[in-house]
Structures are given as structure tokens and as C-alpha cells.
Design an enzyme around this catalytic site. Sequence first.
Site, PDB file in Angstrom:
ATOM      1  N   GLU A  38      53.750  -4.494  36.921  1.00  0.00           N
ATOM      2  CA  GLU A  38      52.521  -4.091  37.092  1.00  0.00           C
ATOM      3  C   GLU A  38      51.859  -5.321  35.746  1.00  0.00           C
ATOM      4  O   GLU A  38      52.125  -4.871  34.429  1.00  0.00           O
ATOM      5  CB  GLU A  38      52.106  -3.018  36.787  1.00  0.00           C
ATOM      6  CG  GLU A  38      50.619  -2.726  36.542  1.00  0.00           C
ATOM      7  CD  GLU A  38      49.467  -3.190  37.826  1.00  0.00           C
ATOM      8  OE1 GLU A  38      50.116  -3.005  38.754  1.00  0.00           O
ATOM      9  OE2 GLU A  38      48.527  -3.705  37.505  1.00  0.00           O
ATOM     10  N   THR A  80      47.313  -5.677  43.009  1.00  0.00           N
ATOM     11  CA  THR A  80      48.758  -5.721  43.444  1.00  0.00           C
ATOM     12  C   THR A  80      48.599  -5.405  44.908  1.00  0.00           C
ATOM     13  O   THR A  80      49.873  -6.265  45.292  1.00  0.00           O
ATOM     14  CB  THR A  80      48.952  -4.047  42.954  1.00  0.00           C
ATOM     15  OG1 THR A  80      48.563  -3.727  41.701  1.00  0.00           O
ATOM     16  CG2 THR A  80      50.382  -3.677  43.418  1.00  0.00           C
ATOM     17  N   ASP A 254      52.876  -9.004  39.282  1.00  0.00           N
ATOM     18  CA  ASP A 254      51.863  -8.922  40.381  1.00  0.00           C
ATOM     19  C   ASP A 254      50.719  -9.820  40.241  1.00  0.00           C
ATOM     20  O   ASP A 254      50.290 -10.480  41.087  1.00  0.00           O
ATOM     21  CB  ASP A 254      51.744  -7.442  40.758  1.00  0.00           C
ATOM     22  CG  ASP A 254      50.867  -6.574  39.807  1.00  0.00           C
ATOM     23  OD1 ASP A 254      50.802  -7.219  38.641  1.00  0.00           O
ATOM     24  OD2 ASP A 254      50.285  -5.520  40.075  1.00  0.00           O
ATOM     25  N   HIS A 255      50.083  -9.672  39.150  1.00  0.00           N
ATOM     26  CA  HIS A 255      48.939 -10.615  38.643  1.00  0.00           C
ATOM     27  C   HIS A 255      48.560 -10.610  37.130  1.00  0.00           C
ATOM     28  O   HIS A 255      49.247  -9.876  36.513  1.00  0.00           O
ATOM     29  CB  HIS A 255      47.497  -9.902  39.415  1.00  0.00           C
ATOM     30  CG  HIS A 255      47.425  -8.542  39.449  1.00  0.00           C
ATOM     31  ND1 HIS A 255      47.218  -8.171  38.137  1.00  0.00           N
ATOM     32  CD2 HIS A 255      47.980  -7.544  40.309  1.00  0.00           C
ATOM     33  CE1 HIS A 255      47.048  -6.542  38.305  1.00  0.00           C
ATOM     34  NE2 HIS A 255      47.515  -6.330  39.441  1.00  0.00           N
TER      35      HIS A 255
HETATM   36  C1  GP9 Z   1      47.799   1.324  42.078  1.00  0.00           C
HETATM   37  C2  GP9 Z   1      48.611   0.161  41.418  1.00  0.00           C
HETATM   38  C3  GP9 Z   1      47.635  -0.555  40.585  1.00  0.00           C
HETATM   39  O1  GP9 Z   1      48.833   2.011  43.015  1.00  0.00           O
HETATM   40  O2  GP9 Z   1      49.179  -0.626  42.290  1.00  0.00           O
HETATM   41  O3  GP9 Z   1      46.723  -1.362  41.573  1.00  0.00           O
HETATM   42  P1  GP9 Z   1      45.925  -2.666  40.780  1.00  0.00           P
HETATM   43  O4  GP9 Z   1      44.684  -2.103  40.205  1.00  0.00           O
HETATM   44  O5  GP9 Z   1      46.773  -3.208  39.721  1.00  0.00           O
HETATM   45  O6  GP9 Z   1      45.675  -3.487  42.079  1.00  0.00           O
HETATM   46 MN    MN Z   2      48.669  -4.463  39.743  1.00  0.00          MN
END
Ligand code: GP9
Ligand code: MN
Length: 416
Positions: A38, A80, A254-255
Amino acid sequence: DGSELVDIDNYVRANYVKPNEDMFGIAENRNLIVVSLESVQSFVLNNDVYGEEVTPFLNSFIKDSYYFDNFYHQTGQGKTSDSEFLLENSLYPLNRGAVFFTHSGNEYDSMAENLSKKGYYTSTMHANNKSFWNRDIMYQALGYDYYYSATDYEITPDISVGWGMKDIPFFEQSVEMMKEMQKPFYTKMITLTNHHPFRLDEEDKFIDEYDSKSGTLNRYFQTVRYTDEAVKAFIQKLKDEGLYDNSIIVMYGDHYGISENHNEAMAQYLGKEVTPFVSVQLQRVPFIVHIPGVTDQGKGKTISKVGGQIDLKPTLLHLLGVDTKSSIQFGEDLFSDDHRDFAVFRDGSFITKDYVYTDNTCYSKETEQPVEGSLCEPYKEKARVELDYSDKIIYGDLLRFYESRDYRGNLMEQQQ
Ligand code: GP9
Ligand code: MN
């Protein structure tokens, strides 16, 4: 009737790059464990806050892995979920909204389905509400056998912070569930603690906060440091439970975690102005491929080819010995000798070996300064065409014609 797929199919065929023979199937029949980190951006690796490493574990882990240091996230508003979409499909997410919400009824040719066909048990592990990002619905379209979500974990207040379950207990409980999974398995694990607003309990703060006007950036380093600790414990537990040797462990960010709203604080940390060029370069996220017996004990390598999340699916499937010659995909195997340095963002910005194009300006990577626009010109068309074709597939649900290859009748006629 799928005739729109004809041009797309031609394009994808013409751009196919064949796998590296030494790497194809190198992890065949092993478990594939993909960890979505994350909000982890590359700039925190091999970096410090007041002399304390932000990612001590990852810094050593990348020496025991293939580490791609010019790898970009390509997500849009779906965050995500967009990264998951890129991973599974090697298609681009949409330029507005989240494809997980808008096109969960489409036909896809996901990595999970490809691995199912090879006998893998497939799942996602994420300790959040199952309907977040419409995952429970979209995951059916992507064909996972199971989604280990909040209800599969034992989540108590003492092991929760911010968005939910902390990463350390998440990994711990996940490995327990992995032990019971049918082998070989493919699972994608999504961490959560390093999520905005980056809150931690005191006992989980392993380094000091940074000191700038952005509380977000200040806390970010601490939560990244926590996730690094969680990953370290995870790898150890895989070893302890006998799941390590027969697996391949892949991680990617992820980002971004730090948006452009924090440019001033970022500039202070980086020691240079955050120009549009620097902003693009900050979209790099780590991509790590750890193959026990192959890359461990210091046998890893840093690979500086330019790529992005679009490349994950062909790269990983090839390592597991799954051919992608007939897939509709826009990524290229990053281990292929023929892979071309290229990554395009959803807003049309792109990166090549020598240039960055953004805000209608072409920048030299060497000087970080604007250069003659014509130097970026040859790649503009590729950037436009790929995003356009990918959108057409999603909006037209074109992959429903793919399996039957009905459109190939037209393809043959056109070629004659
Ligand atoms: C929530 C997690 C975070 O389940 O994947 O999401 P995001 O805000 O980073 O897209
Ligand atoms: Mn995320």
C-alpha cells in the site's frame, strides 16, 4: 460481433515480445505470492530520515531479488483497485472512475484464470470489508477461487489501526491460512497500514517522524517503516512454516502515497524542486521478484528497464511457464531481451529510456530539463493508441469475443 478486436489483435500481435528462454518457467509449479504494498513509492528505498533507514528490510531483500528501479504505477482514480486491474489483465484502468465499479460484468482473461487452468488455487487476501472497491463482485469476473476478506481474519481493536487490521498480524494470520491452501496456489495479498492518513500506535513507530509542514509526509516514513517490518516478519514466517522454498514472492507498490499537494515538503526532503519532471519520476514504485534458490544469497540484480504495472501479467505468467502469445495484453515481459523501455500514465504522460513527456513538454532524463518536443514525438502515437485500444476493450466488453475467436474470421479476410 467483435470486429473491433481485429485492429487491436493486430496491434497486440505486432508488439508481442517473446520471453527470455532462461527465465521462462523458472518458477513453474511454485506458489505465486504477490504482495501489493500500500502506497509504497520507490523514493523511500535506500533512503533515510535523519540517518535512520526507512526500509531496512526491503533494502537487503532487493539484493536477494530482481529489483526493477524504473517501474511505474499506472493507476487512476481507482487507486488500489486499478493496480489490481493492471496486474490481472495487462489492460489500462479508465481515465475516470474505477473500472472495478463500472465494468465488473465484463469478460476478462485474468492472470488468475490463466493460472487456474494450470491447476492453481487462486485467491486474494485483504483484511478489509469484502465489498470495498466492489471487490466481491469484480473478483468473480476475475475468476478467483476465494477472497479472504475481513470476515476470514480475527480482527480485534488491539491489532487494528487507521483503516483496519495492522500489517504484522495480517501477514501472520495469512500464512496460517496459506498452510491450508491447496498447492500450488496463487494469492495476491494487499497491505493496509501504510494508507493515508498514515496513523500508527506508539509501539509501532520504529523511526522518528520527519519534520516538515506536511504532517502527511512526516508520518508517511513511519508507516512505510512499519510495513517494512511486517514484510520482514512475513518472509521469516514463510520460512518457518516451510512455504518459502516452493514459492516465488513478488512485491509491488500499488500507487503513490504522497500527492502533489505535498510538493513543498517533498522538495524539502528531496533537496530539489518538484518540477513536473520530478513528479513523474516520483510515480516509480518498487517491483521486486524474489525467487528462492535463484535470487537469494545475494544473487539478485537491479534491472533499470522502464516498465509499469501493465507489464506484470506477462512477466509473471512467463516465470511460471504460462505462454501469453495469444493474450490480448498491452504489457511486455520485463525479462525479455526485446522489452522496450516504455510506460504510459492514464493522463497521457509517458516515460521512455531517455525522455519523460508530461504537461505537453518533453524532458531529457539526463538533464531533467525541457528539450525539443520532436524527441518525444515518436512515442506519442504509441501512448495514444494503447490507451485507446484498452478503453475500447473495456467499454465494448470485447474480450467476450476473444475465447471463441469469432473475430479471427474477419482477421483472416482482412489479411487476404
Ligand atoms: C482498501 C485498500 C485501500 O481496501 O485497498 O484502497 P485505496 O484507497 O488505496 O485505493
Ligand atoms: Mn492503495
